[in-house]
Design a protein around this motif. Structure first.
Motif, mmCIF file in Angstrom:
data_model
loop_
_atom_site.group_PDB
_atom_site.id
_atom_site.type_symbol
_atom_site.label_atom_id
_atom_site.label_comp_id
_atom_site.label_asym_id
_atom_site.label_seq_id
_atom_site.Cartn_x
_atom_site.Cartn_y
_atom_site.Cartn_z
ATOM 1 N N LEU A 4 35.519 39.729 40.851
ATOM 2 C CA LEU A 4 34.814 39.301 41.932
ATOM 3 C C LEU A 4 35.288 37.411 42.071
ATOM 4 O O LEU A 4 36.228 36.875 40.525
ATOM 5 N N VAL A 5 36.012 37.390 43.146
ATOM 6 C CA VAL A 5 37.016 35.810 42.870
ATOM 7 C C VAL A 5 36.557 35.164 44.538
ATOM 8 O O VAL A 5 35.954 35.480 45.337
ATOM 9 N N LEU A 6 36.228 34.148 44.364
ATOM 10 C CA LEU A 6 35.164 32.772 45.058
ATOM 11 C C LEU A 6 36.381 32.190 45.797
ATOM 12 O O LEU A 6 36.968 31.443 45.098
ATOM 13 N N ARG A 11 40.883 28.139 44.209
ATOM 14 C CA ARG A 11 40.063 29.624 43.637
ATOM 15 C C ARG A 11 38.964 29.115 42.307
ATOM 16 O O ARG A 11 39.992 28.704 41.502
ATOM 17 N N VAL A 12 37.996 30.377 42.359
ATOM 18 C CA VAL A 12 37.613 30.151 41.530
ATOM 19 C C VAL A 12 37.829 32.158 41.031
ATOM 20 O O VAL A 12 36.599 32.504 41.422
ATOM 21 N N THR A 13 37.248 32.538 39.914
ATOM 22 C CA THR A 13 38.000 34.226 39.296
ATOM 23 C C THR A 13 36.588 33.841 38.688
ATOM 24 O O THR A 13 35.927 33.421 37.892
ATOM 25 N N ILE A 14 35.253 34.892 38.728
ATOM 26 C CA ILE A 14 34.185 34.500 38.459
ATOM 27 C C ILE A 14 33.824 35.778 37.672
ATOM 28 O O ILE A 14 33.434 35.433 36.475
ATOM 29 N N GLU A 64 39.248 34.642 53.561
ATOM 30 C CA GLU A 64 38.985 35.621 51.699
ATOM 31 C C GLU A 64 39.492 36.567 51.893
ATOM 32 O O GLU A 64 39.364 37.247 50.861
ATOM 33 N N ALA A 65 39.791 37.177 52.288
ATOM 34 C CA ALA A 65 40.213 39.567 52.680
ATOM 35 C C ALA A 65 41.508 39.023 50.767
ATOM 36 O O ALA A 65 42.343 38.683 51.268
ATOM 37 N N LEU A 66 40.749 39.774 50.341
ATOM 38 C CA LEU A 66 41.818 40.354 49.392
ATOM 39 C C LEU A 66 42.984 41.723 49.577
ATOM 40 O O LEU A 66 42.564 42.185 49.640
#
Lengths: 200, 126
Positions: A90-92, A83-86, B38-40
């Motif tokens: 927005l989370v990649l 996971r990379v928080t943009i 990838e759903a949060l």
């Protein structure tokens, strides 16, 4: 452009997405066994790479012959991800996906909505990447070919690589050290630029 | 006083359009098999308040989702396949214990241009 206080004057065109409107994005990292997918995911991820399993319904052998009604089988595939928080919303997510050709037709569910893919290549074992390149090309998924810098693979001319791997014209080729955050980030930037150019 | 939360939500039959195609990327209803990995998910106030009454795995999901978690992370947390995590999350969302944040994609099935630009800005700032 950071100010959102005067949004009445700005109108819809300059509207900033409201805060806390959480949105996930994903990029796939494809490649053969041992090519460095998990290393790349780990270099970029803010969490230690996690592993998850997904059951996928697949067609049995002989998939090239579409005249035959295929039998369905279910395969469980393990994926490493990070996971990379943009920004604040927005989370990649990066998903490392096995690249063996017999898996590729199962990825339609996985690629839906993806920004694109990084096809990670070890130039000493290029057979593993053809299926991935074909797959993304045929599905219209933006991708870059990333050459992982294994010993003895330096200095190979990009034109020769493009021809040997049948990389489509316009598809970027980048050089990465999958252990290095900055190097991997640069590869993702090239991918997103490529995706943006294609979405114009 | 344990409550069996394992009942499946009623499927509302025949939906073929993915939820995220018309909910601006957000839904509180059961997203079912349309929920991508990838759903949060985030815990709702209701979910946090009810956590103590939930089954152990549901409680674990709600507690973890005080911070946004993807479906993939939920699966890894519980050590279950994505499909199982999807059902558990759908159940919790149907009871308003979780909110689901779906990807926002355009008509071409790809992320919208403004999201790609935000992603690019974020990556360049790293």
């Amino acid at each position: 452009m950071d100010s959102v206080h005067d949004d009445r004057a700005g109108g819809a065109a300059t509207r900033v997405v409201p805060e806390r409107d959480l949105l996930p994005l994903k990029i796939l990292v494809a490649g053969g066994f041992g090519v460095g997918k998990t290393t790349l995911v780990g270099a970029l991820s803010e969490i230690p790479p996690l592993s998850t399993e997904q059951q996928m319904t697949s067609l049995s052998d002989g998939v090239d012959d579409v005249s035959i009604v295929p039998e369905k089988t279910t395969t469980t595939v393990a994926m490493d991800f990070g996971r990379v928080t943009i920004d604040d919303a927005l989370v990649l997510y990066l998903f490392g996906t096995p690249g063996q050709s017999r898996f590729w037709f199962m990825w339609d569910e996985l690629v839906r909505g993806a920004v694109g893919a990084v096809v990670l290549v070890d130039l000493r074992r290029i057979d593993d990447c053809f299926a991935a390149i074909d797959y993304f090309e045929n599905r219209g998924v933006p991708f870059v070919v990333a050459l992982n810098g294994f010993p003895g693979t330096e200095g190979v001319d990009d034109d020769i690589v493009r021809e040997a791997l049948a990389v489509p014209p316009g598809c970027p080729i980048v050089h990465v050290d999958a252990r290095d955050d900055a190097s991997c980030t640069a590869a993702l930037i090239v991918l997103v630029e490529h995706a943006l150019a294609r979405s114009a | 006083m344990t409550v069996d939360r394992r009942q499946r939500p009623q499927t509302d039959g025949g939906r073929v359009v993915p939820n995220y195609a018309f909910t601006a990327g957000r839904t509180r209803s059961a997203a079912g098999t349309d929920m991508p990995i990838e759903a949060l998910v985030t815990a709702t106030e209701l979910g946090v308040a009810a956590a103590a009454t939930l089954s152990p795995e549901s409680r674990a999901i709600v507690e973890a989702s005080r911070e946004p978690q993807s479906l993939a992370e939920i699966g890894a947390l519980l050590g279950v396949p994505i499909g199982v995590a999807r059902v558990l999350v759908s159940d919790l969302a149907a009871e308003d214990h979780l909110a689901i944040h779906l990807p926002l994609v355009g008509t071409d099935g790809r992320p919208r241009r403004e999201l790609l630009e935000r992603l690019l800005d974020g990556l360049r700032a790293r």
